[in-house]
Design an enzyme around this catalytic site. Structure first.
Site, PDB file in Angstrom:
ATOM      1  N   ASP A  30      71.441  67.968  50.278  1.00 50.43           N
ATOM      2  CA  ASP A  30      72.651  67.709  51.067  1.00 50.43           C
ATOM      3  C   ASP A  30      72.481  68.327  52.448  1.00 50.43           C
ATOM      4  O   ASP A  30      71.728  69.288  52.615  1.00 50.43           O
ATOM      5  CB  ASP A  30      73.900  68.273  50.378  1.00 50.43           C
ATOM      6  CG  ASP A  30      75.162  67.520  50.807  1.00 50.43           C
ATOM      7  OD1 ASP A  30      75.667  66.714  49.995  1.00 50.43           O
ATOM      8  OD2 ASP A  30      75.619  67.697  51.960  1.00 50.43           O
ATOM      9  N   ASN A 212      85.549  46.679  41.673  1.00 47.81           N
ATOM     10  CA  ASN A 212      86.682  47.374  42.295  1.00 47.81           C
ATOM     11  C   ASN A 212      87.754  46.403  42.789  1.00 47.81           C
ATOM     12  O   ASN A 212      88.946  46.736  42.790  1.00 47.81           O
ATOM     13  CB  ASN A 212      86.196  48.270  43.439  1.00 47.81           C
ATOM     14  CG  ASN A 212      85.705  49.611  42.901  1.00 47.81           C
ATOM     15  OD1 ASN A 212      85.860  49.891  41.715  1.00 47.81           O
ATOM     16  ND2 ASN A 212      85.116  50.429  43.743  1.00 47.81           N
ATOM     17  N   GLY A 270     102.971  51.135  39.594  1.00 44.35           N
ATOM     18  CA  GLY A 270     102.803  52.487  40.126  1.00 44.35           C
ATOM     19  C   GLY A 270     103.208  52.527  41.584  1.00 44.35           C
ATOM     20  O   GLY A 270     104.001  51.697  42.051  1.00 44.35           O
ATOM     21  N   GLY A 274      94.785  54.083  45.393  1.00 44.25           N
ATOM     22  CA  GLY A 274      94.214  54.872  46.485  1.00 44.25           C
ATOM     23  C   GLY A 274      92.857  55.395  46.072  1.00 44.25           C
ATOM     24  O   GLY A 274      92.147  54.766  45.297  1.00 44.25           O
ATOM     25  N   CYS A 277      87.573  54.868  46.880  1.00 38.47           N
ATOM     26  CA  CYS A 277      86.830  53.627  46.655  1.00 38.47           C
ATOM     27  C   CYS A 277      87.647  52.340  46.749  1.00 38.47           C
ATOM     28  O   CYS A 277      87.283  51.450  47.511  1.00 38.47           O
ATOM     29  CB  CYS A 277      86.127  53.689  45.295  1.00 38.47           C
ATOM     30  SG  CYS A 277      84.817  54.919  45.267  1.00 38.47           S
ATOM     31  N   LYS A 280      88.947  51.103  50.279  1.00 39.14           N
ATOM     32  CA  LYS A 280      87.782  50.960  51.171  1.00 39.14           C
ATOM     33  C   LYS A 280      86.918  49.758  50.739  1.00 39.14           C
ATOM     34  O   LYS A 280      86.466  48.980  51.579  1.00 39.14           O
ATOM     35  CB  LYS A 280      86.973  52.261  51.109  1.00 39.14           C
ATOM     36  CG  LYS A 280      85.496  52.136  51.427  1.00 39.14           C
ATOM     37  CD  LYS A 280      84.800  53.478  51.376  1.00 39.14           C
ATOM     38  CE  LYS A 280      84.063  53.786  50.090  1.00 39.14           C
ATOM     39  NZ  LYS A 280      82.846  53.055  49.848  1.00 39.14           N
TER      40      LYS A 280
HETATM   41  P1  NAD Z   1      81.121  62.152  49.079  1.00 38.47           P
HETATM   42  O1  NAD Z   1      81.677  61.939  50.426  1.00 38.47           O
HETATM   43  O2  NAD Z   1      81.887  62.909  48.063  1.00 38.47           O
HETATM   44  O3  NAD Z   1      79.686  62.850  49.197  1.00 38.47           O
HETATM   45  C1  NAD Z   1      78.684  62.441  50.085  1.00 38.47           C
HETATM   46  C2  NAD Z   1      77.727  63.624  50.295  1.00 38.47           C
HETATM   47  O4  NAD Z   1      76.618  63.173  51.059  1.00 38.47           O
HETATM   48  C3  NAD Z   1      78.350  64.797  51.059  1.00 38.47           C
HETATM   49  O5  NAD Z   1      78.163  65.976  50.327  1.00 38.47           O
HETATM   50  C4  NAD Z   1      77.582  64.820  52.389  1.00 38.47           C
HETATM   51  O6  NAD Z   1      77.429  66.113  52.921  1.00 38.47           O
HETATM   52  C5  NAD Z   1      76.248  64.222  51.957  1.00 38.47           C
HETATM   53  N1  NAD Z   1      75.428  63.668  53.031  1.00 38.47           N
HETATM   54  C6  NAD Z   1      75.815  62.908  54.076  1.00 38.47           C
HETATM   55  N2  NAD Z   1      74.741  62.583  54.833  1.00 38.47           N
HETATM   56  C7  NAD Z   1      73.658  63.132  54.260  1.00 38.47           C
HETATM   57  C8  NAD Z   1      72.261  63.162  54.550  1.00 38.47           C
HETATM   58  N3  NAD Z   1      71.754  62.526  55.618  1.00 38.47           N
HETATM   59  N4  NAD Z   1      71.449  63.861  53.739  1.00 38.47           N
HETATM   60  C9  NAD Z   1      71.940  64.520  52.669  1.00 38.47           C
HETATM   61  N5  NAD Z   1      73.238  64.536  52.341  1.00 38.47           N
HETATM   62  C10 NAD Z   1      74.090  63.850  53.117  1.00 38.47           C
HETATM   63  O7  NAD Z   1      80.787  60.687  48.535  1.00 38.47           O
HETATM   64  P2  NAD Z   1      80.981  60.109  47.051  1.00 38.47           P
HETATM   65  O8  NAD Z   1      82.421  60.012  46.705  1.00 38.47           O
HETATM   66  O9  NAD Z   1      80.040  60.779  46.123  1.00 38.47           O
HETATM   67  O10 NAD Z   1      80.480  58.603  47.293  1.00 38.47           O
HETATM   68  C11 NAD Z   1      79.129  58.315  47.597  1.00 38.47           C
HETATM   69  C12 NAD Z   1      78.939  56.813  47.552  1.00 38.47           C
HETATM   70  O11 NAD Z   1      79.168  56.336  46.210  1.00 38.47           O
HETATM   71  C13 NAD Z   1      79.904  56.024  48.427  1.00 38.47           C
HETATM   72  O12 NAD Z   1      79.263  54.884  48.931  1.00 38.47           O
HETATM   73  C14 NAD Z   1      81.010  55.625  47.467  1.00 38.47           C
HETATM   74  O13 NAD Z   1      81.678  54.445  47.875  1.00 38.47           O
HETATM   75  C15 NAD Z   1      80.216  55.382  46.190  1.00 38.47           C
HETATM   76  N6  NAD Z   1      80.958  55.584  44.943  1.00 38.47           N
HETATM   77  C16 NAD Z   1      81.861  56.599  44.844  1.00 38.47           C
HETATM   78  C17 NAD Z   1      82.535  56.794  43.644  1.00 38.47           C
HETATM   79  C18 NAD Z   1      83.580  57.880  43.511  1.00 38.47           C
HETATM   80  O14 NAD Z   1      84.350  57.836  42.544  1.00 38.47           O
HETATM   81  N7  NAD Z   1      83.636  58.859  44.398  1.00 38.47           N
HETATM   82  C19 NAD Z   1      82.272  55.958  42.548  1.00 38.47           C
HETATM   83  C20 NAD Z   1      81.311  54.962  42.677  1.00 38.47           C
HETATM   84  C21 NAD Z   1      80.648  54.781  43.891  1.00 38.47           C
END
Ligand code: NAD
Length: 458
Positions: A30, A212, A270, A274, A277, A280
């Site tokens: 990260d 989604n 509801g 929100g 995901c 967006k």
């Molecule tokens: P998040 O924002 O919680 O985490 C992203 C992480 O990536 C952060 O910790 C950030 O510091 C890190 N990061 C950014 N740039 C970086 C780099 N160059 N090198 C290393 N680390 C870096 O995101 P999330 O909620 O885990 O979602 C990630 C992806 O998965 C998104 O595309 C989201 O749409 C998708 N997704 C999310 C969920 C969910 O429930 N949150 C479920 C399915 C898919």
């Protein structure tokens, strides 16, 4: 396998901890040094049931590590998963984090002489992996197509049950640029006993949006029905939806017992959907359609219905109280759903400015939200997990998440603390709870004369 995971958010860290628990050597990367040191100490940077236990086990076994040094993490690794955020930038996904991570991965591959597979786990619109990701890797690594592997592996986990979802997936979708790349993903997921679908890169990208969008459409359908019921004295959305659920095509009877599929939890009224995901992703698919010259009137309506919902819910409170100016309102729940500390696109935060615009003073309670996270949201007062103080002298409460703290509260005691015990149930989570007669209880989706035409929401 030795793998690196770039991004330690909900998806990256859960994926890393779970894959380490299945025997892989996982190096989490990260850009945030604070996140990395938290993870190294066995602490998750966000709340997710079961995650810290897996983290600690992985760290103790030496199978899980965390670093800010992507090149070091990739040394000797066979596969990299990109799990960085793709947040909304208007209606388009912001690809800047994905692009930066991809360039860094490509640069690290320049120094490597072994075959490496890059798989995108972040949610991206069709074509992003084949065009943006592939060309950035080629440019920064100097490798030709085929000299590195390329996959798109969408993630379907849900916050609040992410570990459980990851370890017991319904299916694993492997979008592959070629069979050799897909084979590496088969090895990665060897221990998972579920359908593994090998599809094209664009099909994998679209599958995530399709999933989604369907969930969002079910929620908006239910909420539109709720708004119609609210404008119809004598109608209650729960009655209508319960009858709908009994259609055997939605809940079949097998061996004399009714099977109630979980998808029906999305056919419930509801305060709107929100989280990080659903809004967006529906918007990203709409804007992708526009770019391709394809109209998406259904998805447009799904978003429009969702945007209207907070205002409709506030109308119920306003009608029930005969006005909100000068009143103190308690929001029960701030996160986008119970069991998580994620405030991203939370519907409670959409309700908040509407209440304020009507002249109400707003306080809130949420056991998962820290005082730091609540500061700056525009609340007049935040009581963390203290429901008693939140309701002290309040004129009305709006339940925005179905947290057990609210559902299992002693409502006779809570009502005694309120100046006027008006309770709007934005999740209909208390509909089966015996409430004291002192509470004026308003479930959502229930017809009321004050919501009829002329005064009805929008
Ligand atoms: P998040 O924002 O919680 O985490 C992203 C992480 O990536 C952060 O910790 C950030 O510091 C890190 N990061 C950014 N740039 C970086 C780099 N160059 N090198 C290393 N680390 C870096 O995101 P999330 O909620 O885990 O979602 C990630 C992806 O998965 C998104 O595309 C989201 O749409 C998708 N997704 C999310 C969920 C969910 O429930 N949150 C479920 C399915 C898919």
């Amino acid at each position: 396998m030795i793998i690196s995971i770039v991004g330690t958010g909900y998806v990256g860290l859960v994926t890393g901890a779970c894959l380490a628990s299945r025997g892989h050597v996982v190096r989490c990367v990260d850009v945030s040094p604070e996140r990395v040191s938290l993870i190294r100490s066995g602490k998750a940077p966000f709340y997710e049931p079961g995650l810290e236990r897996l983290l600690c086990e992985g760290l103790a076994a030496g199978r899980l590590s965390a670093t800010i040094d992507l090149a070091a993490a990739m040394t000797g690794s066979e596969l990299s998963l990109i799990a960085v955020g793709t947040p909304a930038n208007g209606e388009e996904p912001d690809l800047s984090y994905l692009e930066a991570a991809t360039i860094q991965i490509g640069a690290a591959l320049r120094a490597s002489d072994r075959y490496h597979v890059v798989a995108v786990k972040s949610t991206v619109v069709p074509g992003t992996t084949r065009t943006t990701v592939k060309s950035l890797i080629q440019a920064s690594s100097g490798l030709a197509p085929g000299e590195f592997g390329l996959c798109m592996n969408p993630e379907f986990l849900r916050e609040g049950s992410a570990v459980e979802d990851f370890l017991n997936p319904d299916r694993i979708v492997i979008g592959e640029a070629d069979a050799k790349s897909g084979k590496a993903m088969e090895v990665l997921y060897e221990s998972f006993d579920c359908a593994k679908l090998h599809v094209g890169l664009e099909e994998a990208e679209l599958t995530k949006y399709a999933s989604n969008s369907l969930l969002s459409a079910l929620i908006s359908f239910s909420n539109e029905l709720a708004a119609l019921c609210e404008a119809t004295p004598g109608a209650y959305v729960e009655t209508v939806l319960n009858a709908l659920h009994l259609d055997h095509r939605l809940s079949p009877i097998r061996e004399g017992a009714r099977v109630v599929p979980e998808i029906l939890t999305y056919l419930r009224a509801g305060i709107g959907f929100g989280g990080s995901c659903l809004p967006k992703d529906v918007n990203a698919l709409r804007s992708y359609g526009r770019r391709k010259g394809v109209m998406t009137p259904l998805l447009d309506a799904v978003m429009a219905t969702n945007t209207r919902r907070p205002e409709q819910v506030v109308r119920i409170m306003e009608g029930a109280m005969g006005g909100l100016s000068g009143r103190t309102v308690a929001l029960l729940g701030l996160a986008f759903k119970a069991g998580t500390d994620d405030l991203r696109s939370s519907p409670a935060l959409a309700v908040l400015p509407i209440l304020k615009a009507h002249g109400a003073s707003v306080r809130a309670c949420d056991p998962f939200i820290s005082r730091d996270a609540a500061a700056g949201l525009g609340l007049d007062h935040f009581c963390a997990g203290n429901l008693e103080s939140t309701l002290e002298n309040a004129d009305a409460a709006l339940l925005t998440t179905a947290d057990p703290l609210f559902v299992k509260a002693d409502w006779a005691q809570m009502a005694a603390r309120m100046r006027s015990a008006v309770l709007i149930d934005g999740r209909n989570a208390l509909r089966k709870v015996r409430l004291p007669a002192s509470i004026r209880y308003y479930p959502i989706g229930q017809g009321a004369s004050f919501l009829e035409a002329g005064s009805a929401a929008d």
